[in-house]
Scaffold this active site. Structure first.
Site, short mmCIF file in Angstrom:
data_model
loop_
_atom_site.label_atom_id
_atom_site.label_comp_id
_atom_site.label_asym_id
_atom_site.label_seq_id
_atom_site.Cartn_x
_atom_site.Cartn_y
_atom_site.Cartn_z
N ASP A 153 -2.68 -9.72 4.62
CA ASP A 153 -4.28 -9.69 4.08
C ASP A 153 -4.73 -11.06 3.34
OD1 ASP A 153 -2.70 -9.03 1.89
OD2 ASP A 153 -4.47 -7.69 1.10
N HIS A 468 3.36 -8.73 10.43
CA HIS A 468 1.86 -8.14 10.35
C HIS A 468 1.30 -9.21 9.45
CE1 HIS A 468 -1.63 -5.30 9.82
NE2 HIS A 468 -1.57 -5.83 8.68
N ASP A 514 9.48 -4.47 15.03
CA ASP A 514 9.09 -5.99 14.93
C ASP A 514 7.76 -5.95 15.81
OD1 ASP A 514 8.62 -8.65 14.94
OD2 ASP A 514 10.22 -9.36 16.24
N GLU A 523 5.11 -6.22 7.57
CA GLU A 523 4.31 -7.32 6.82
C GLU A 523 5.07 -8.23 6.10
OE1 GLU A 523 0.89 -5.48 4.81
OE2 GLU A 523 -0.05 -7.39 4.47
O1 G3I Z 1 5.56 5.29 -6.77
C1 G3I Z 1 6.35 5.99 -5.95
C2 G3I Z 1 8.04 6.46 -6.42
O2 G3I Z 1 7.75 7.14 -7.57
C3 G3I Z 1 8.49 6.98 -5.32
O3 G3I Z 1 10.02 7.19 -6.10
C4 G3I Z 1 8.77 6.15 -4.20
C5 G3I Z 1 9.47 6.93 -2.98
O4 G3I Z 1 8.93 6.28 -1.93
O5 G3I Z 1 7.66 5.88 -3.67
C6 G3I Z 1 6.77 5.06 -4.60
O6 G3I Z 1 5.65 4.37 -4.28
C7 G3I Z 1 5.64 3.68 -3.42
C8 G3I Z 1 5.12 2.40 -3.65
O7 G3I Z 1 4.87 1.48 -2.71
C9 G3I Z 1 6.06 1.85 -4.74
O8 G3I Z 1 7.30 1.33 -4.17
C10 G3I Z 1 4.76 4.28 -2.11
O9 G3I Z 1 5.40 5.30 -1.43
C11 G3I Z 1 4.52 3.07 -1.20
O10 G3I Z 1 3.62 3.59 -0.09
C12 G3I Z 1 4.10 1.69 -1.71
O11 G3I Z 1 3.95 0.98 -0.80
C13 G3I Z 1 3.28 -0.20 -1.24
C14 G3I Z 1 1.99 -0.62 -0.13
O12 G3I Z 1 1.48 -1.86 -0.49
C15 G3I Z 1 1.03 0.63 -0.20
O13 G3I Z 1 0.47 0.79 -1.45
C16 G3I Z 1 4.02 -1.65 -1.22
O14 G3I Z 1 5.19 -1.44 -2.24
C17 G3I Z 1 3.43 -2.52 -1.52
O15 G3I Z 1 4.22 -3.89 -1.09
C18 G3I Z 1 2.32 -2.98 -0.28
O16 G3I Z 1 1.41 -4.01 -0.81
C19 G3I Z 1 0.60 -4.51 0.29
C20 G3I Z 1 -0.88 -4.41 -0.49
O17 G3I Z 1 -1.36 -3.29 -0.64
C21 G3I Z 1 -2.08 -5.29 0.39
N1 G3I Z 1 -1.49 -6.61 0.75
C22 G3I Z 1 -0.30 -6.21 1.62
C23 G3I Z 1 0.83 -5.94 0.77
C24 G3I Z 1 2.23 -5.55 1.52
O18 G3I Z 1 2.35 -4.68 2.48
O1 9MR Z 2 -3.57 -5.49 7.10
C1 9MR Z 2 -3.51 -4.53 5.95
C2 9MR Z 2 -2.10 -4.93 5.09
O2 9MR Z 2 -2.47 -6.16 4.46
C3 9MR Z 2 -2.04 -3.66 4.25
O3 9MR Z 2 -0.62 -3.92 3.82
C4 9MR Z 2 -2.21 -2.50 4.99
C5 9MR Z 2 -2.10 -1.28 4.02
O4 9MR Z 2 -3.10 -1.52 2.92
O5 9MR Z 2 -3.62 -2.18 5.59
C6 9MR Z 2 -3.63 -3.27 6.58
O6 9MR Z 2 -4.93 -3.15 7.02
C7 9MR Z 2 -5.31 -2.19 8.08
C8 9MR Z 2 -5.92 -0.83 7.34
O7 9MR Z 2 -5.48 -0.85 6.24
C9 9MR Z 2 -6.23 0.03 8.29
N1 9MR Z 2 -6.94 -0.58 9.48
C10 9MR Z 2 -6.17 -1.47 10.15
C11 9MR Z 2 -5.92 -2.34 9.27
C12 9MR Z 2 -5.03 -3.54 10.08
O8 9MR Z 2 -3.98 -3.04 10.74
#
Ligand code: G3I
Ligand code: 9MR
Ligand code: ZN
Length: 545
Positions: A153, A468, A514, A523
């Site tokens: 993103d 992604h 993949d 991603e």
């Molecule tokens: O905090 C809980 C923890 O208590 C629990 O033990 C664990 C078990 O699954 O889950 C933990 O939460 C997770 C959290 O990451 C911390 O690891 C969530 O389930 C999980 O959904 C969350 O995922 C994050 C994701 O965003 C959704 O918020 C990823 O770490 C994080 O790298 C990812 O970051 C995204 C940005 O939002 C947007 N840009 C892209 C980036 C990469 O995908």
């Molecule tokens: O592209 C977005 C990615 O960077 C984030 O990790 C992810 C979760 O927040 O969301 C992706 O964007 C999606 C959005 O959340 C929902 N509509 C589809 C988008 C692209 O697949």
């Protein structure tokens, strides 16, 4: 099936391939097609995360540089891999160059980006969230341009950026001789190591994210993720989201760290970083925990955190090293926080307390005094626990099934950082096993895994190809640029592409697809590349001793 690090091994490294069946094997020279070594596998080893038994093929005795593959008695073959002294040199350069490709607010010209050149993006001024929500007509505008796109993103998030830069600056602090490679970026040739030039691009943007009162804005994103378009086509309004305490602490820590790393190369910038860190530290003293939650309807990255204790101990540990006037204050903070339930062994954006440990335990001046022994004990205890997991696992990782979260490859890389730290502080008798553990984690990322995939684009015969990532998907170029690290297997994938492709009940280490649509398993992000830079710098430094 036989799985190896598909890129290859250093001549002096231990070399273990994994077979899914018991067999005899030969290592074949790929040029002459002659067998250079043969043997039979060891005993069965269960791998809980992969849900299977595997067998090890130890060909460490093979040290002659060349290209090879392993042939099993039943006809199974590994990919071709190399044994070479410079095997990881292009890898570390390309992983670093991916950060350049994430630059926002400047065009990427052909001279430096080649076929990945693209026009400038996201140059319009940003507005505050409150003004955005109230649709204020004459909202005040702020120049917030710069920094790296976080991931697939276009958002820019301070905690994520701080962690990514920190992995690299700590690597530079500890193994500077390994990070002098040229990256062919606009600043190349200015007398400053390119990797520091690249990190400065992100840090300069982060400085803009500090509010007048010293607190730090959590993130700069649109209200919703853009469609799959190129960055220069994204004309959405970018919004400055409110200050959070953990974000401010991450900022303080990385700015303090930057102030000491850049002192020699960019003295004025170093002072700017120090002053920003001091203002942030003052803000932290006057404010308790401030949460961050996305407002209703906003879907860009949340990076929320239930507490700010690990961030605060990191900030205090770094400030302690650069702000002697307030030393006592930081020592009190460290003392109090060490009584809390903080791991001191993790290096990701949710838990940064391992960075505090790294800072405390590698401080040549031992500024933290009596607390050092306490932190050392914690780090060695956890390293030893995880090392036992590694020894009892088929794929040789210090990982448990539950560690396969979103971005598990970062957990893999961060465990490697922990083992690296353990090897630095441990007695000579245990150092080698921790050094080896770091390499084992690299072998997993480069193909020694049950999906037979290299999680780094462009490296290995079967490297993943469909991250992604808006840029790699939309730039009209078939192959993604080399050097991106995938998020990797996630035991409970939560995107439509992965849900469709991965049957329920699949073993955690195999929950990966993949597919460009799979943001929860495939991603890319700045902070999944950065810990691998640390790993490679460490490996290079241990082999040049
Ligand atoms: O905090 C809980 C923890 O208590 C629990 O033990 C664990 C078990 O699954 O889950 C933990 O939460 C997770 C959290 O990451 C911390 O690891 C969530 O389930 C999980 O959904 C969350 O995922 C994050 C994701 O965003 C959704 O918020 C990823 O770490 C994080 O790298 C990812 O970051 C995204 C940005 O939002 C947007 N840009 C892209 C980036 C990469 O995908
Ligand atoms: O592209 C977005 C990615 O960077 C984030 O990790 C992810 C979760 O927040 O969301 C992706 O964007 C999606 C959005 O959340 C929902 N509509 C589809 C988008 C692209 O697949
Ligand atoms: Zn941009």
């Amino acid at each position: 099936m036989i799985y190896t690090n598909q890129l290859g091994y250093l001549p002096s490294s231990n070399k273990i391939a994994v077979s899914t069946v018991p067999c005899n094997y030969q290592v074949i020279d790929a040029t002459t097609q002659k067998s250079v070594l043969d043997g039979s596998v060891g005993t069965a080893i269960e791998d809980k995360s992969a849900g299977e038994n595997v067998y090890h093929i130890d060909f460490s005795n093979l040290t002659t540089p060349g290209d090879y593959y392993i042939l099993a008695g039943n006809g199974g073959k590994s990919h071709v891999f190399s044994i070479r002294d410079d095997i990881y040199d292009k890898l570390i350069t390309d992983i670093s160059r991916c950060l350049y490709y994430q630059r926002c607010g400047c065009g990427l010209d052909e001279e430096h980006a080649g076929i990945y050149k693209r026009p400038v993006c996201h140059t319009e001024p940003s507005i505050m969230l409150s003004d955005y929500l109230s649709k204020k007509a004459d909202a005040k505008k702020y120049d917030m341009t710069g920094g790296w796109h976080d991931a697939g993103d276009f958002g820019r998030y301070v905690s994520a950026g701080a962690v990514a830069v920190a992995h690299i600056l700590y690597a530079y602090d500890l193994f500077p001789e390994t990070l002098g490679y040229g990256m062919n970026i606009p600043e190349s040739g200015n007398g400053i190591p390119d990797i520091l030039n690249e990190c400065a691009y992100e840090l300069k943007w982060m400085l803009k994210m500090q509010a007048p009162d010293g607190g730090v804005y959590h993130k700069l994103t649109a209200f919703n993720h853009a469609d799959f378009i190129m960055p220069e086509q994204d004309l959405d309004q970018f919004i400055i989201f409110p200050v959070a305490s953990f974000t401010t602490a991450d900022f303080v820590a990385v700015m303090a760290l930057a102030s000491r790393i850049y002192k020699e190369f960019m003295p004025e910038f170093s002072i700017d970083c120090l002053n920003a860190a001091k203002r942030g530290a003052e803000w932290l003293s006057n404010n308790s925990y401030i949460a961050f939650k996305n407002p209703d309807g906003c879907n860009t990255g949340e990076y929320d955190d239930d507490d700010d204790l690990d961030e605060r101990i990191w900030a205090a540990s770094e400030m302690l090293r650069v702000d002697p006037d307030n030393k006592d204050k930081y020592l009190v903070t460290i003392k109090e926080l060490l009584l809390e339930n903080i791991s001191m062994t993790d290096f990701g954006w949710t838990d940064v307390s391992g960075m505090a440990a790294l800072s405390i335990l590698t401080d040549p001046k031992h500024t933290s005094g009596i607390f050092e022994a306490n932190v050392k004990h914690t780090v060695l205890l956890e390293s030893s626990r995880l090392y036992n997991e590694l020894k009892n696992s088929g794929y040789q990782l210090g990982m448990l099934p539950d560690d396969f979260v979103w971005g598990s490859n970062m957990v893999v890389a961060n465990r490697a950082i922990l083992f690296a730290l353990a090897s630095i502080i441990a007695d000579d008798t245990v150092k080698p096993k921790y050094e080896q553990a770091v390499e084992d984690h690299l072998h997993y990322l480069l193909g020694r895994n049950p999906l037979d995939i290299s999680y780094i684009t462009g490296f290995g015969e079967n490297a993943f190809r469909h991250p992604h990532n808006r840029v790699t998907e939309m730039d009209g170029i078939d192959a993604p640029m080399p050097g991106w690290v995938s998020g990797g297997p996630f035991k409970t994938p939560c995107d439509p592409a992965a849900e469709a492709a991965i049957p329920k009940g699949t073993a955690p280490m195999k929950c990966y697809v993949d597919d460009v649509g799979s943001y929860s398993t495939n991603e890319i992000t700045i902070y999944w590349n950065s810990p691998v830079i640390f790993m490679l710098a460490f490996i290079k430094s241990t082999h040049s001793k």
